[in-house]
Design an enzyme around this catalytic site. Sequence first.
Site, short mmCIF file in Angstrom:
data_model
loop_
_atom_site.label_atom_id
_atom_site.label_comp_id
_atom_site.label_asym_id
_atom_site.label_seq_id
_atom_site.Cartn_x
_atom_site.Cartn_y
_atom_site.Cartn_z
N ASP A 1 89.94 -38.22 40.06
CA ASP A 1 88.88 -37.93 41.03
C ASP A 1 87.89 -36.95 40.39
O ASP A 1 88.19 -36.32 39.37
CB ASP A 1 89.49 -37.34 42.30
N ASP B 1 84.72 -34.98 42.41
CA ASP B 1 84.30 -33.86 43.26
C ASP B 1 85.50 -33.03 43.70
O ASP B 1 86.43 -33.54 44.31
CB ASP B 1 83.57 -34.38 44.50
#
Length: 202
Positions: A14, A16
């Site tokens: 991932d 953010d």
Amino acid sequence: MTDGIRAKRGFIIDMDGVIYHGNRLLPGVPEFLQWLRASGKQFLFLTNSSERSPRELQQKLARLGLEVGAEHFYTSALATAAFLASQKPGGSVFAIGEAALLNALYDAGFTMNEVNPDYVVVGESNNYTYDRITRAVRLVLAGAKLIGTNPDLTGPTEAGLVPATGALLAPIELATGCKAYYVGKPNPLIMRHALKKLGCTR
């Protein structure tokens, strides 16, 4: 790091809040990336955001001091375009979103259509207006299928939370009574696309 993690052949990561927060690289990221490369691991950065292209994400990481090829990024915009192309090749869409989403749809063979599209597609957008919402509502009521790039209600920035795709889609869902189909996480679909791009299995 556990032996089980070290034994993995590929990693989907991932972005953010994991790699960076706003314009700030998080601690340990350069070392982790160095380990991935030194260990010969396959890796792919996966983001639910649809507002940036892989090239733009590559440039963002470069500004933060990380050199990563554009081929190591996969977005909900790309997953949405790939999904729709598998459902209706050569179809048409009315899209609310940034250039990265529009370009992904164009590249997948879709045309833009504000009269009778097959799909209304919504992603993160800085050009979200009442007129666009109204048109989207009318097109969905006329039969267009409603698609969201991701269900996130908010997204993190250095200035604080901002509305994300789920929040932008809510008025359209409420006005039409139609629930959007969301392509991004937690839908397993985007993970299957990412695994295929990575060349790995779970």
